[in-house]
Write a protein that holds these residues in place. Structure first.
Motif, PDB file in Angstrom:
ATOM      1  N   TYR A 299      23.563  51.828  38.537  1.00 44.68           N
ATOM      2  CA  TYR A 299      24.845  52.286  39.081  1.00 44.68           C
ATOM      3  C   TYR A 299      25.106  51.692  40.456  1.00 44.68           C
ATOM      4  O   TYR A 299      26.132  51.050  40.699  1.00 44.68           O
ATOM      5  N   TYR A 300      24.176  51.901  41.378  1.00 47.09           N
ATOM      6  CA  TYR A 300      24.405  51.439  42.748  1.00 47.09           C
ATOM      7  C   TYR A 300      24.325  49.920  42.870  1.00 47.09           C
ATOM      8  O   TYR A 300      24.988  49.329  43.727  1.00 47.09           O
ATOM      9  N   ALA A 301      23.540  49.292  42.004  1.00 50.41           N
ATOM     10  CA  ALA A 301      23.391  47.837  42.107  1.00 50.41           C
ATOM     11  C   ALA A 301      24.561  47.083  41.493  1.00 50.41           C
ATOM     12  O   ALA A 301      24.933  46.013  41.985  1.00 50.41           O
ATOM     13  N   LEU A 302      25.172  47.638  40.434  1.00 46.89           N
ATOM     14  CA  LEU A 302      26.127  46.854  39.652  1.00 46.89           C
ATOM     15  C   LEU A 302      27.543  47.406  39.602  1.00 46.89           C
ATOM     16  O   LEU A 302      28.489  46.645  39.371  1.00 46.89           O
ATOM     17  N   VAL A 303      27.742  48.700  39.780  1.00 48.03           N
ATOM     18  CA  VAL A 303      29.071  49.294  39.602  1.00 48.03           C
ATOM     19  C   VAL A 303      29.936  49.065  40.841  1.00 48.03           C
ATOM     20  O   VAL A 303      29.524  49.400  41.960  1.00 48.03           O
ATOM     21  N   PRO A 304      31.124  48.501  40.694  1.00 37.12           N
ATOM     22  CA  PRO A 304      32.024  48.327  41.851  1.00 37.12           C
ATOM     23  C   PRO A 304      32.486  49.688  42.382  1.00 37.12           C
ATOM     24  O   PRO A 304      32.591  50.658  41.626  1.00 37.12           O
ATOM     25  N   HIS A 305      32.753  49.740  43.659  1.00 40.76           N
ATOM     26  CA  HIS A 305      33.229  50.976  44.292  1.00 40.76           C
ATOM     27  C   HIS A 305      32.308  52.153  43.953  1.00 40.76           C
ATOM     28  O   HIS A 305      32.742  53.194  43.462  1.00 40.76           O
ATOM     29  N   CYS A 306      31.030  51.974  44.206  1.00 43.24           N
ATOM     30  CA  CYS A 306      30.031  52.949  43.772  1.00 43.24           C
ATOM     31  C   CYS A 306      30.114  54.274  44.529  1.00 43.24           C
ATOM     32  O   CYS A 306      29.431  55.238  44.171  1.00 43.24           O
ATOM     33  N   LEU A 307      30.934  54.363  45.570  1.00 42.60           N
ATOM     34  CA  LEU A 307      31.076  55.617  46.294  1.00 42.60           C
ATOM     35  C   LEU A 307      32.278  56.431  45.815  1.00 42.60           C
ATOM     36  O   LEU A 307      32.628  57.437  46.428  1.00 42.60           O
ATOM     37  N   SER A 308      32.905  56.000  44.726  1.00 44.15           N
ATOM     38  CA  SER A 308      34.011  56.752  44.148  1.00 44.15           C
ATOM     39  C   SER A 308      33.522  58.082  43.594  1.00 44.15           C
ATOM     40  O   SER A 308      32.503  58.152  42.908  1.00 44.15           O
ATOM     41  N   ILE A 309      34.252  59.162  43.859  1.00 42.73           N
ATOM     42  CA  ILE A 309      33.838  60.491  43.415  1.00 42.73           C
ATOM     43  C   ILE A 309      33.799  60.576  41.892  1.00 42.73           C
ATOM     44  O   ILE A 309      32.859  61.129  41.315  1.00 42.73           O
ATOM     45  N   ARG A 310      34.800  60.036  41.208  1.00 46.67           N
ATOM     46  CA  ARG A 310      34.812  60.090  39.750  1.00 46.67           C
ATOM     47  C   ARG A 310      33.595  59.368  39.165  1.00 46.67           C
ATOM     48  O   ARG A 310      32.971  59.840  38.209  1.00 46.67           O
ATOM     49  N   LYS A 311      33.239  58.239  39.737  1.00 46.00           N
ATOM     50  CA  LYS A 311      32.103  57.479  39.229  1.00 46.00           C
ATOM     51  C   LYS A 311      30.779  58.170  39.569  1.00 46.00           C
ATOM     52  O   LYS A 311      29.836  58.153  38.770  1.00 46.00           O
TER      53      LYS A 311
END
Length: 453
Positions: free
Chosen positions: A359-371
């Motif tokens: 998640y933290y390595a690959l997902v864009p905008h990893c600080l989004s609440i929904r994500k």
């Protein structure tokens, strides 16, 4: 201390070498040769699977810590303020005083017994050895600012020289002329993927990151360079580990004639075949050093974690001492018992750690609440599925005769590969992303710094 913008490549190499040594440990040293022997002619395909879980994921752990802007505790509790504390704490306890650290001294003791052919009649000798072993460990960890320097100067050079000699000799003069067919029926990549779990290197990467970060801060690295430097050090350390793993697997792929041997016993016999009794001595030294570096790294990481989690109410040195005292006692019960009791617990925590890392390595905008909400439900669901794996393993180990449960477990998709958590986590991540976000469950400290996307 005078601030420097960044480390030289020589400094990064030796810090990466220390990181390699901490990852190398007893398990990461002895298991690849067995993977190679069992894979035979499919060794390269098996290495692809191994690379995913035992090499790429640990590397991504350092990327995740960088992109997540924090420690293992920080990035986990950001999505799961309550469950995250339990998840991190339990993971640290398994990696620390309950399983991996005691396993290091127990494995080293087993090597000594193999070399000397000694059969003690009581547990007093192993207890005395454990005391000496963890006193030496404490000498390395009591000063956190000197820990990596001590490993890079004292243990890393000895390890790399001995292991390079073993691999080079094994490739130039292989034990057998040809590689046998794989000894397992599942696809080699799947075999490698699941076997890579066993090293625990992803979990180690998540907790070793704080050691590197604190060391860089002590050296005065500019704040804007910290995250990129952590990744560089991680690349060097995991890069060395990758080459060594591949070398050991290739050597082991020609050892099919040693059909009944695995792990440390297989490694010892291969070295004896290649180098004779002198090689056996150096193998023992290398394994003890490898186990020691992992014990050092995990002791320091455990102490760092509890100091952070307690807001410094539990100081680093006192936690380190408590961890080593506990490891001395547990390590004295012997390697076989330690592995049987505690090793299956890794199956419960590894899937969640994989999800957090990816998640933290690959997902864009990893600080989004929904994500983050999606991550939370996926990790909790994967943990539950991991517990089902653990229950099935304990049923086999201790003959619990849970016939109905085993039948249910075997009916789940991908249960034969211990990958049931994958579709379940994917399903719950979608639910988490689509459902109405419950803001109070998001860590208050970061609530104002992230946006609902």
């Amino acid at each position: 201390m005078k601030q420097q913008q960044e480390l030289s490549w020589q400094q990064i190499f030796f810090m990466g070498g220390a990181l390699f040594a901490m990852h190398f440990g007893g398990a990461s040293m002895i298991w690849p040769m067995t993977w190679g022997k069992e894979s035979g002619s499919s060794v390269l395909l098996a290495f692809v699977g191994i690379s995913m879980t035992a090499l790429l994921l640990p590397l991504l752990a350092y990327v995740a810590l960088s992109r997540g802007r924090g420690s293992f505790l920080t990035i986990t509790t950001r999505a799961m303020p309550k469950f995250g504390h339990f998840f991190c704490g339990a993971t640290i306890m398994i990696l620390g005083p309950l399983y991996v650290i005691p396993r290091m001294s127990a494995a080293s003791w087993d090597v000594i017994l193999q070399v000397t052919a000694w059969e003690p009649t009581s547990r007093l000798p192993i207890f005395c050895f454990s005391c000496a072993y963890y006193l030496l460990t404490y000498w390395f960890v009591f000063s956190r600012t000197e820990l990596l320097a001590k490993i890079s100067k004292l243990l890393f050079p000895a390890l790399i020289l001995i292991v390079t000699a073993i691999i080079t000799k094994g490739l130039l003069t292989p034990i057998a002329a040809t590689q046998a067919a794989p000894s397992y029926s599942i696809p080699p990549v799947v075999y490698g993927f699941t076997e890579g779990y066993a090293t625990g290197d992803l979990l180690c990467g998540l907790v070793f990151g704080v050691i590197i970060l604190n060391n860089l801060k002590h050296q005065g690295i500019a704040p804007q360079k910290l995250n990129s430097t952590v990744i560089k050090v991680g690349c060097v350390g995991i890069g060395i580990l990758s080459v060594i793993h591949l070398g050991h697997m290739l050597v082991g792929s020609y050892a099919s004639n040693l059909s009944d041997l695995k792990f440390a016993t297989l490694y010892a016999q291969v070295v004896l075949h290649l180098w004779g009794s002198t090689g056996g001595v150096f193998f023992s030294i290398a394994l003890i050093f490898a186990a020691l570096t992992t014990a050092i790294g995990l002791t320091a990481a455990t102490a760092e974690y509890f100091e952070e989690a307690s807001h410094k109410r539990l100081p680093y040195k006192k936690v380190a001492l408590a961890v080593l005292l506990s490891s001395t006692v547990i390590g004295s019960i012997g390697l076989d018992r330690i592995v049987a009791i505690f090793a299956p617990l890794l199956d419960a925590f590894y899937p969640g750690a994989i999800l957090i890392t990816l998640y933290y390595a690959l997902v864009p905008h990893c600080l989004s609440i929904r994500k983050l909400n999606a991550l939370r439900l996926a990790v909790i669901a994967s943990f539950v599925m991991g517990l089902l794996d653990v229950a099935c393993t304990y049923n086999t180990l201790f003959d619990l005769q849970l016939t109905g449960y085993v039948s249910f477990y075997r009916s789940l998709p991908l249960s034969d590969y211990k990958l049931t958590w994958v579709p379940v986590a994917l399903f719950f991540s979608v639910i988490g992303y689509l459902r109405k976000v419950n803001l109070p469950l998001v860590a208050p400290a970061i609530h104002s710094s992230i946006t609902n996307k």
